[in-house]
Design a protein around this motif. Structure first.
Motif, short mmCIF file in Angstrom:
data_model
loop_
_atom_site.label_atom_id
_atom_site.label_comp_id
_atom_site.label_asym_id
_atom_site.label_seq_id
_atom_site.Cartn_x
_atom_site.Cartn_y
_atom_site.Cartn_z
N TYR A 43 -0.81 -0.19 -3.94
CA TYR A 43 0.38 -0.20 -4.80
C TYR A 43 0.09 -1.14 -5.98
O TYR A 43 -0.26 -2.31 -5.79
N ASP A 96 -3.90 9.27 3.99
CA ASP A 96 -4.59 8.51 2.95
C ASP A 96 -3.90 7.18 2.72
O ASP A 96 -2.71 7.01 3.05
N LYS A 109 -3.59 4.21 -0.43
CA LYS A 109 -3.88 3.82 -1.81
C LYS A 109 -3.16 2.51 -2.11
O LYS A 109 -2.07 2.26 -1.58
N LEU A 155 0.83 -1.19 0.00
CA LEU A 155 0.00 0.00 0.00
C LEU A 155 0.87 1.25 0.00
O LEU A 155 1.97 1.25 0.54
N TRP A 156 0.36 2.31 -0.60
CA TRP A 156 0.93 3.64 -0.46
C TRP A 156 0.30 4.32 0.74
O TRP A 156 -0.93 4.32 0.88
#
Length: 240
Positions: free
Chosen positions: A137, A133, A135, A56-57
């Motif tokens: 990957y 947040d 997001k 994940l980012w």
């Protein structure tokens, strides 16, 4: 224009102070953290299908590096701390807007009642970090094998010799074998990435200390030989 953002979650990390944190995510796979999601974002449907992604980012705030004024140049550790480059050519936490971006491994997702926690690996995040947040990957678009990396073309790290004093080994015996293996791996990976500021290396200082989980760790270094001289608990709580 002015924008305001509310954190969606808070990090509980093995790194309790800035010293010793890896300079990039992914360098220390054993470095783990728990991301606890805050209301009103702690809704199970907001995380539906996230477990299909391995990484994940995270967008987050450098909450321990906030300054009243920003500077256009910084001294990156990768260049020995003696050469200035543009702040936008670095990942320095001292930025016009103290926002960071890290790729972390999603180890586990725990959803119970109104509480949502993500267990993460390979983190470079200080305990208490506010996350803005999340997001996913996506390898086919986020990984660029032939990208150029400026003054940091190769990862840091090297092989080291690591040993533990009798006192440190005695303290480790109070914990499970799995916990000891995980902590020793974490310490090795952290030290092999050399957390010392370059100016301390030049001063030939060889004794250092830091907090890791709920331990205070003291070590001595000579060349590539590291000795954990003292390992003392800061509380009676388990570190895992």
């Amino acid at each position: 224009m002015k924008y305001e953002f509310q954190p969606i979650g808070i990090i509980q990390s093995c790194f309790k102070e800035k010293f010793g944190i890896p300079r990039q995510s992914g360098l220390i796979p054993e470095a783990e953290a728990i991301l606890t999601i805050l209301p009103p974002y702690n809704r199970a449907e907001a995380f539906r299908d996230i477990e299909g992604y391995s990484h994940l980012w995270l967008s987050f705030v450098f909450h321990a590096a906030i300054r009243d004024q920003w500077k256009p140049t910084v001294r990156p550790p990768r260049l020995g701390g003696n050469q200035r480059v543009g702040v936008f050519a670095t990942r320095s936490p001292f930025r016009p807007n103290p926002i960071g971006l890290s790729v972390v491994k999603l180890i586990d997702l725990d959803i119970s009642a109104q509480q949502i926690k993500l267990k993460l690996g390979g983190v470079d995040l200080l305990d208490g970090t506010p996350v803005l947040d999340i997001k996913p990957y996506v390898p086919y678009s986020d990984a660029i094998p032939d990208a150029e990396a400026g003054f940091a073309p190769t990862p840091p790290g090297r092989e080291i010799q690591l040993s533990f004093s009798r006192q440190a080994e005695s303290e480790l015996q109070k914990h499970s074998a799995e916990q000891v293996i995980q902590l020793k791996r974490l310490i090795y990976q952290m030290l092999s990435n050399n957390p010392r500021p370059s100016y301390l290396e030049q001063e030939k200082r060889n004794r250092f200390g830091m907090r890791l989980y709920d331990f205070n760790i003291i070590w001595e270094v000579e060349d590539d030989r590291y000795l954990i001289t003292e390992l003392s608990p800061l509380s009676d709580q388990p570190f895992a």
